[in-house]
Design a protein around this motif. Structure first.
Motif, PDB file in Angstrom:
ATOM      1  N   ARG A  80       0.703  -1.146  -0.022  1.00  0.00           N
ATOM      2  CA  ARG A  80      -0.061  -0.088   0.129  1.00  0.00           C
ATOM      3  C   ARG A  80       0.856   1.259   0.174  1.00  0.00           C
ATOM      4  NH1 ARG A  80      -4.107  -0.632   4.907  1.00  0.00           N
ATOM      5  NH2 ARG A  80      -4.816   1.590   4.086  1.00  0.00           N
ATOM      6  N   LEU A  81       2.106   1.022   0.688  1.00  0.00           N
ATOM      7  CA  LEU A  81       2.968   2.322   0.712  1.00  0.00           C
ATOM      8  C   LEU A  81       3.391   2.455  -0.761  1.00  0.00           C
ATOM      9  CD1 LEU A  81       4.111   4.513   2.769  1.00  0.00           C
ATOM     10  CD2 LEU A  81       6.078   2.962   3.217  1.00  0.00           C
ATOM     11  N   ALA A  89       9.686   5.240  -1.232  1.00  0.00           N
ATOM     12  CA  ALA A  89       8.443   5.224  -0.112  1.00  0.00           C
ATOM     13  C   ALA A  89       8.835   5.215   1.276  1.00  0.00           C
ATOM     14  CB  ALA A  89       7.313   4.243  -0.551  1.00  0.00           C
ATOM     15  N   GLU A  90       9.944   4.056   1.472  1.00  0.00           N
ATOM     16  CA  GLU A  90      10.243   3.994   2.830  1.00  0.00           C
ATOM     17  C   GLU A  90      11.046   5.130   3.531  1.00  0.00           C
ATOM     18  OE1 GLU A  90      12.688   0.442   2.765  1.00  0.00           O
ATOM     19  OE2 GLU A  90      10.920  -0.899   2.060  1.00  0.00           O
ATOM     20  N   GLN A  91      11.747   5.798   2.736  1.00  0.00           N
ATOM     21  CA  GLN A  91      12.664   6.998   3.183  1.00  0.00           C
ATOM     22  C   GLN A  91      11.698   8.064   3.360  1.00  0.00           C
ATOM     23  OE1 GLN A  91      13.830   5.003   0.849  1.00  0.00           O
ATOM     24  NE2 GLN A  91      15.322   3.943   2.106  1.00  0.00           N
ATOM     25  N   TRP A  92      10.587   8.212   2.472  1.00  0.00           N
ATOM     26  CA  TRP A  92       9.564   9.520   2.650  1.00  0.00           C
ATOM     27  C   TRP A  92       8.797   8.985   3.727  1.00  0.00           C
ATOM     28  CZ3 TRP A  92       4.129   8.765   2.805  1.00  0.00           C
ATOM     29  CH2 TRP A  92       3.603  10.131   2.385  1.00  0.00           C
ATOM     30  N   LEU A  96       8.168  11.640   6.987  1.00  0.00           N
ATOM     31  CA  LEU A  96       6.998  12.100   7.773  1.00  0.00           C
ATOM     32  C   LEU A  96       6.909  11.773   8.957  1.00  0.00           C
ATOM     33  CD1 LEU A  96       4.072  13.014   7.344  1.00  0.00           C
ATOM     34  CD2 LEU A  96       3.345  10.544   6.776  1.00  0.00           C
ATOM     35  N   ALA A  97       7.571  10.508   9.680  1.00  0.00           N
ATOM     36  CA  ALA A  97       7.567  10.310  10.929  1.00  0.00           C
ATOM     37  C   ALA A  97       8.453  11.201  11.705  1.00  0.00           C
ATOM     38  CB  ALA A  97       7.906   8.825  11.158  1.00  0.00           C
ATOM     39  N   GLU A 121      12.748  -1.450   8.297  1.00  0.00           N
ATOM     40  CA  GLU A 121      14.032  -1.436   8.370  1.00  0.00           C
ATOM     41  C   GLU A 121      14.826  -0.135   8.029  1.00  0.00           C
ATOM     42  OE1 GLU A 121      15.591  -4.659   5.842  1.00  0.00           O
ATOM     43  OE2 GLU A 121      14.559  -6.294   6.758  1.00  0.00           O
ATOM     44  N   VAL A 122      14.093   0.732   8.447  1.00  0.00           N
ATOM     45  CA  VAL A 122      14.474   2.051   8.239  1.00  0.00           C
ATOM     46  C   VAL A 122      14.713   2.734   9.522  1.00  0.00           C
ATOM     47  CG1 VAL A 122      14.352   4.495   7.232  1.00  0.00           C
ATOM     48  CG2 VAL A 122      13.681   2.542   5.688  1.00  0.00           C
TER      49      VAL A 122
END
Length: 418
Positions: A80-81, A89-92, A96-97, A121-122
């Motif tokens: 979904r991400l 997407a994972e770094q984005w 955001l976090a 895993e980031v």
């Protein structure tokens, strides 16, 4: 400057208004009011928030994180991400976090974003700090990999240091796992060319096996005086080795002291040199002399390993042409006086297991075993040949394998009886 009365200025306007049709006059009356209403509506519309693609993707990411917190389905959350069609997407999501952390947004939403980021895993420095403050994960050693990453977002963030780590299981109250520290078993490394393994803690015990330089064996006990280690296993048997000839390692303070050690067997009486056999008329050749060469005659411990045979006639003169043979290697036959060995002489090479010799022409006595292994040679003969000064020193050198193993030579004299 000429000042005109107010009535004079208003006359043209009144003239215009009265000269126009009725509907135009109505329109001119209401025009200022319509203009005010139009401007007010425009201002109110400007204050209405506009839904941008970035805001919609942010809301969708928050929903994805919340769903992941409920079902724990990481594969579904990742799919979904990625469907949000944002670069990396994972770094984005990590950016955001971080923004939610720095702006102090809703704690539950921030928890969800941080948990999903960690599951993907980031890690960044601020996310790790936040997770440590909010969660209590089971500590696990990780290798930290620092990677500089630039992620486009509004507002544009500075390059982030991210950390790749093994995928953790997000949970708010995990149970810490106790760390079990393994204790290495004590062991000994041989520091001698050949080390005798004995049945007890002392040189008076018999040899039950041997180890070579560099071999290792587990330590299971020690002697009362601490000079010997009990080891296991050599040839599937327990034994003892001298502590001076090994390098002991491990938790030696935990090695138990062995007290129930049987006493050593009685010390065997040294075997005296074989007396010269009494001449017997029933044989043609008898052994009149057997002697181990001195260490000087033999060339030291790297010298010869031979049997030198001399055959004499009844008057004591060298006797050529007589065949002499080894007992343990019967095919090895020499003839006296041949091979330039000298009148009445023959010579054999002596290898690891020793041998016996006899004359093959006629009847002959046979020599006793002519040994080349240290522990099989009578100690009085070792002392007489100068290999060690006394019995105590001989036994110590034999136990430490520091004599001349396999490098001994013997002289034998046969004499014809008629």
């Amino acid at each position: 400057m000429i000042l005109l009365p107010p009535t004079f200025c208003a006359r043209p306007f009144l003239a215009i208004m009265t000269s126009r049709p009725f509907w135009i006059r109505r329109l001119l009356y209401f025009f200022p009011l319509l203009l005010v209403l139009f401007i007010s509506a425009g201002c109110e519309r400007a204050n209405v928030p506009v839904s941008t693609p970035s805001t919609e993707k942010e809301r969708e990411a928050i929903q994805i994180a919340a769903d992941f917190a409920q079902d724990g389905d990481l594969a579904r959350a990742r799919t979904r991400l990625n469907a949000l069609d944002v670069p990396k997407a994972e770094q984005w999501l990590a950016v955001l976090a971080e923004r939610y952390i720095s702006e102090g947004k809703d704690a539950t939403t921030t928890d969800h974003l941080v948990a999903l980021t960690l599951a993907l895993e980031v890690k960044t420095a601020s996310i790790v700090r936040y997770a440590r403050a909010r969660f209590t994960p089971t500590p696990a050693p990780t290798k930290i990999l620092m990677v500089e990453l630039a992620v486009t977002f509004t507002p544009e963030p500075s390059p982030l240091a991210i950390v790749k780590a093994p995928e953790p299981t997000p949970t708010s109250t995990p149970t810490p796992t106790p760390t079990v520290t393994s204790v290495p078993t004590p062991f000994a490394i041989v520091r001698a060319e050949v080390l005798n393994v004995r049945a007890g803690p002392g040189t008076s015990y018999p040899v039950v096996g041997r180890l070579t330089d560099g071999e290792s064996v587990n330590i299971i006990g020690q002697s009362v005086d601490g000079a010997w280690w009990q080891v296991c296993c050599v040839d599937q048997k327990r034994g003892w080795v001298s502590g001076a000839l090994v390098e002991a390692q491990g938790r030696l303070g935990d090695v138990p002291v062995i007290t129930d050690v049987p006493p050593p067997p009685p010390t065997p009486t040294p075997r005296p040199p074989t007396p010269t056999p009494v001449p017997q008329a029933s044989v043609d050749f008898r052994v009149v002399s057997t002697r181990m060469l001195s260490i000087q005659e033999n060339g030291g411990c790297v010298g010869m390993h031979n049997i030198f045979v001399t055959v004499l006639d009844a008057a004591g003169a060298p006797l050529d042409g007589v065949r002499v043979g080894r007992v343990w290697v019967p095919e090895d036959i020499k003839v006296t006086g041949a091979d330039n060995k000298g009148p009445g002489r023959a010579e054999f090479d002596l290898f690891k297991h020793g041998d016996q010799v006899r004359v093959l022409d006629g009847t002959s006595e046979t020599t006793r075993p002519l040994e080349v292994e240290d522990e099989k040679i009578p100690i009085p003969e070792l002392i007489a040949a100068g290999y060690c000064p006394d019995e105590t020193e001989c036994r110590r050198l034999i136990d430490e394998n520091r004599l001349c193993r396999f490098h001994y030579s013997w002289e034998v004299i046969f004499q014809r009886t008629w």
